[in-house]
Scaffold this motif. Structure first.
Motif, PDB file in Angstrom:
ATOM      1  N   TRP A 227       4.857   7.413   1.893  1.00 28.93           N
ATOM      2  CA  TRP A 227       5.280   6.291   2.731  1.00 28.93           C
ATOM      3  C   TRP A 227       4.506   5.063   2.311  1.00 28.93           C
ATOM      4  O   TRP A 227       3.460   5.171   1.646  1.00 28.93           O
ATOM      5  N   MET A 228       4.999   3.897   2.658  1.00 26.02           N
ATOM      6  CA  MET A 228       4.352   2.665   2.202  1.00 26.02           C
ATOM      7  C   MET A 228       4.420   1.599   3.280  1.00 26.02           C
ATOM      8  O   MET A 228       5.204   1.674   4.227  1.00 26.02           O
ATOM      9  N   SER A 229       3.573   0.596   3.100  1.00 26.23           N
ATOM     10  CA  SER A 229       3.438  -0.483   4.074  1.00 26.23           C
ATOM     11  C   SER A 229       2.960  -1.735   3.358  1.00 26.23           C
ATOM     12  O   SER A 229       2.513  -1.666   2.198  1.00 26.23           O
ATOM     13  N   PRO A 230       2.980  -2.878   4.020  1.00 24.62           N
ATOM     14  CA  PRO A 230       2.337  -4.058   3.445  1.00 24.62           C
ATOM     15  C   PRO A 230       0.825  -3.834   3.337  1.00 24.62           C
ATOM     16  O   PRO A 230       0.238  -3.024   4.063  1.00 24.62           O
ATOM     17  N   LYS A 231       0.200  -4.530   2.434  1.00 20.24           N
ATOM     18  CA  LYS A 231      -1.255  -4.470   2.301  1.00 20.24           C
ATOM     19  C   LYS A 231      -1.913  -4.794   3.644  1.00 20.24           C
ATOM     20  O   LYS A 231      -1.515  -5.713   4.353  1.00 20.24           O
ATOM     21  N   GLY A 232      -2.910  -4.011   4.003  1.00 26.55           N
ATOM     22  CA  GLY A 232      -3.669  -4.265   5.218  1.00 26.55           C
ATOM     23  C   GLY A 232      -3.125  -3.606   6.461  1.00 26.55           C
ATOM     24  O   GLY A 232      -3.737  -3.683   7.525  1.00 26.55           O
ATOM     25  N   PHE A 233      -1.959  -2.939   6.342  1.00 25.12           N
ATOM     26  CA  PHE A 233      -1.371  -2.299   7.525  1.00 25.12           C
ATOM     27  C   PHE A 233      -2.320  -1.250   8.104  1.00 25.12           C
ATOM     28  O   PHE A 233      -2.444  -1.116   9.326  1.00 25.12           O
ATOM     29  N   GLY A 234      -2.995  -0.505   7.242  1.00 29.36           N
ATOM     30  CA  GLY A 234      -3.893   0.552   7.711  1.00 29.36           C
ATOM     31  C   GLY A 234      -5.009   0.034   8.583  1.00 29.36           C
ATOM     32  O   GLY A 234      -5.412   0.693   9.557  1.00 29.36           O
ATOM     33  N   GLU A 235      -5.518  -1.142   8.257  1.00 32.68           N
ATOM     34  CA  GLU A 235      -6.579  -1.737   9.079  1.00 32.68           C
ATOM     35  C   GLU A 235      -6.025  -2.244  10.410  1.00 32.68           C
ATOM     36  O   GLU A 235      -6.694  -2.171  11.445  1.00 32.68           O
ATOM     37  N   ARG A 236      -4.803  -2.750  10.398  1.00 34.60           N
ATOM     38  CA  ARG A 236      -4.206  -3.266  11.630  1.00 34.60           C
ATOM     39  C   ARG A 236      -3.688  -2.146  12.535  1.00 34.60           C
ATOM     40  O   ARG A 236      -3.670  -2.296  13.762  1.00 34.60           O
ATOM     41  N   HIS A 237      -3.281  -1.044  11.946  1.00 38.31           N
ATOM     42  CA  HIS A 237      -2.685   0.056  12.712  1.00 38.31           C
ATOM     43  C   HIS A 237      -3.293   1.381  12.274  1.00 38.31           C
ATOM     44  O   HIS A 237      -2.603   2.239  11.693  1.00 38.31           O
ATOM     45  N   PRO A 238      -4.562   1.601  12.559  1.00 42.10           N
ATOM     46  CA  PRO A 238      -5.217   2.832  12.079  1.00 42.10           C
ATOM     47  C   PRO A 238      -4.629   4.105  12.681  1.00 42.10           C
ATOM     48  O   PRO A 238      -4.579   5.133  11.998  1.00 42.10           O
ATOM     49  N   GLU A 239      -4.206   4.068  13.947  1.00 42.33           N
ATOM     50  CA  GLU A 239      -3.666   5.286  14.552  1.00 42.33           C
ATOM     51  C   GLU A 239      -2.328   5.669  13.937  1.00 42.33           C
ATOM     52  O   GLU A 239      -2.064   6.854  13.681  1.00 42.33           O
ATOM     53  N   VAL A 240      -1.460   4.675  13.709  1.00 45.31           N
ATOM     54  CA  VAL A 240      -0.180   4.951  13.068  1.00 45.31           C
ATOM     55  C   VAL A 240      -0.418   5.491  11.663  1.00 45.31           C
ATOM     56  O   VAL A 240       0.224   6.460  11.226  1.00 45.31           O
ATOM     57  N   THR A 241      -1.354   4.874  10.957  1.00 45.93           N
ATOM     58  CA  THR A 241      -1.654   5.314   9.601  1.00 45.93           C
ATOM     59  C   THR A 241      -2.160   6.750   9.588  1.00 45.93           C
ATOM     60  O   THR A 241      -1.769   7.557   8.734  1.00 45.93           O
ATOM     61  N   GLU A 242      -3.009   7.107  10.549  1.00 44.82           N
ATOM     62  CA  GLU A 242      -3.525   8.471  10.608  1.00 44.82           C
ATOM     63  C   GLU A 242      -2.403   9.475  10.861  1.00 44.82           C
ATOM     64  O   GLU A 242      -2.358  10.554  10.251  1.00 44.82           O
ATOM     65  N   MET A 243      -1.489   9.132  11.772  1.00 41.84           N
ATOM     66  CA  MET A 243      -0.376  10.034  12.053  1.00 41.84           C
ATOM     67  C   MET A 243       0.495  10.235  10.822  1.00 41.84           C
ATOM     68  O   MET A 243       0.847  11.374  10.466  1.00 41.84           O
TER      69      MET A 243
ATOM     70  N   ASP B 233       0.847  -1.190   0.000  1.00 41.79           N
ATOM     71  CA  ASP B 233       0.000   0.000   0.000  1.00 41.79           C
ATOM     72  C   ASP B 233       0.884   1.242   0.000  1.00 41.79           C
ATOM     73  O   ASP B 233       1.760   1.386   0.858  1.00 41.79           O
ATOM     74  N   VAL B 234       0.662   2.120  -0.964  1.00 43.55           N
ATOM     75  CA  VAL B 234       1.315   3.425  -0.991  1.00 43.55           C
ATOM     76  C   VAL B 234       0.351   4.427  -0.370  1.00 43.55           C
ATOM     77  O   VAL B 234      -0.780   4.570  -0.824  1.00 43.55           O
ATOM     78  N   HIS B 235       0.816   5.116   0.669  1.00 38.66           N
ATOM     79  CA  HIS B 235      -0.043   6.021   1.431  1.00 38.66           C
ATOM     80  C   HIS B 235       0.201   7.470   1.008  1.00 38.66           C
ATOM     81  O   HIS B 235       0.804   7.735  -0.026  1.00 38.66           O
ATOM     82  N   ASP B 236      -0.237   8.389   1.824  1.00 41.40           N
ATOM     83  CA  ASP B 236      -0.246   9.801   1.451  1.00 41.40           C
ATOM     84  C   ASP B 236       1.169  10.376   1.321  1.00 41.40           C
ATOM     85  O   ASP B 236       2.113   9.928   1.970  1.00 41.40           O
ATOM     86  N   ALA B 237       1.288  11.406   0.489  1.00 39.53           N
ATOM     87  CA  ALA B 237       2.561  12.102   0.309  1.00 39.53           C
ATOM     88  C   ALA B 237       2.853  12.987   1.511  1.00 39.53           C
ATOM     89  O   ALA B 237       1.970  13.667   2.029  1.00 39.53           O
ATOM     90  N   TRP B 238       4.103  12.981   1.946  1.00 47.53           N
ATOM     91  CA  TRP B 238       4.526  13.854   3.040  1.00 47.53           C
ATOM     92  C   TRP B 238       5.495  14.940   2.580  1.00 47.53           C
ATOM     93  O   TRP B 238       5.853  15.837   3.346  1.00 47.53           O
ATOM     94  N   PHE B 239       5.911  14.883   1.310  1.00 49.24           N
ATOM     95  CA  PHE B 239       6.813  15.887   0.756  1.00 49.24           C
ATOM     96  C   PHE B 239       6.490  16.062  -0.714  1.00 49.24           C
ATOM     97  O   PHE B 239       6.399  15.078  -1.458  1.00 49.24           O
TER      98      PHE B 239
END
Length: 284
Positions: free
Chosen positions: A222-238, A97-103
């Motif tokens: 930033w990126m993570s393995p698929k499903g990381f957002g569901e397992r770690h919603p608070e980290v993903t939000e930050m 999963d590719v998440h939001d841009a930070w730069f």
């Protein structure tokens, strides 16, 4: 000032998935780039403030993507898209999963010191090749041969018909060569990228690239393995809330460079920028 040598303890990926599966333990995959060193150490400390046990493991660029795809790594904080890292993520795009841009506005570049007033375009190098001789050959000082910017530089040499070779080394070795040449006001051409602390330390200019050998610019996500957002919603939000300007990131990197230690440098920058950081963190 000598370029910073990251104080990581490199470790293999084998067995990391067991550790990373714990809800309060995260492994951030890193590479040996100044901005990656900086933000990885920053987020290690910020996530530890939130109660997580965070490990950093440094490895090669391609292994970062395979490690994420296999679930051996939880997070990697730097992927350049749509251009720079497209080749690396393509084989794993269904598992990462590719998440939001930070730069915004990241850019690979071919750079010379600003005191070379008559060298303004990549084409200008062709007519001035004899000024850039190193070890008997006109030379562009590059970084690791497997990096995206290394391939872009080879394309530039071909596209502009430059009588140059690219000397691949490492980020710290390239910066050491730049520092030495700059101190003596000697000609040098290096591969560099925005963001980087060197732009705050030295007066540099990117050579005009009308053929776009170095792409049209990227955003850093930033990126993570698929499903990381569901397992770690608070980290993903930050991490999705996190965003840095050119000036903020350059200041973080230069603080680390001046302190000489990524952990202590990141700690100092965090202390000095708490108002900004509080905007990123999830309210308890």
């Amino acid at each position: 000032m000598k370029p910073l040598t990251p104080l990581f303890v490199a470790c293999g990926l084998a067995g990391l998935s067991m550790t990373a599966s714990a809800d309060d333990t995260l492994t951030i995959g890193t590479n040996n780039w100044s901005e990656n060193i900086a933000v990885s150490h920053m987020w290690q400390q910020l996530l530890e403030e939130q109660g997580y046990d965070v490990n950093l493991t440094t490895t090669g660029k391609s292994v970062l993507f395979s490690g994420l795809a296999q679930g051996d790594l939880d997070i990697s904080l730097e992927v350049w898209l749509p251009n720079g890292d497209a080749q690396y993520i393509k084989p794993y795009e269904d598992r990462i999963d590719v998440h939001d841009a930070w730069f915004d506005g990241a850019q690979d570049e071919l750079v010379v010191p600003a005191y070379l007033e008559d060298i303004n375009t990549i084409s200008d190098l062709k007519d001035n090749a004899e000024r850039f001789v190193y070890q008997g050959q006109p030379t562009i000082i590059g970084i690791e041969s497997g990096s995206a910017i290394s391939g872009e530089t080879e394309n530039a040499i071909e596209s502009y018909d430059l009588p140059f070779r690219q000397l691949n080394s490492s980020g710290p070795a390239m910066l050491a060569a730049l520092e030495e040449a700059y101190a003596n006001e000697e000609p040098i051409a290096v591969t560099l990228w925005q963001p980087h602390w060197a732009y705050a330390q030295y007066d540099l200019k990117a050579l005009e690239d009308p053929k776009k050998s170095y792409g049209g610019g990227d955003d850093i996500m930033w990126m993570s393995p698929k499903g990381f957002g569901e397992r770690h919603p608070e980290v993903t939000e930050m991490l999705d809330t996190w965003h840095m300007s050119h000036a903020q990131l350059a200041d973080l990197m230069l603080t680390i460079e001046n302190v000489g230690d990524p952990t202590q440098g990141a700690k100092q920058w965090i202390e000095e920028n708490r108002d900004l950081i509080d905007e990123w963190l999830v309210d308890e």
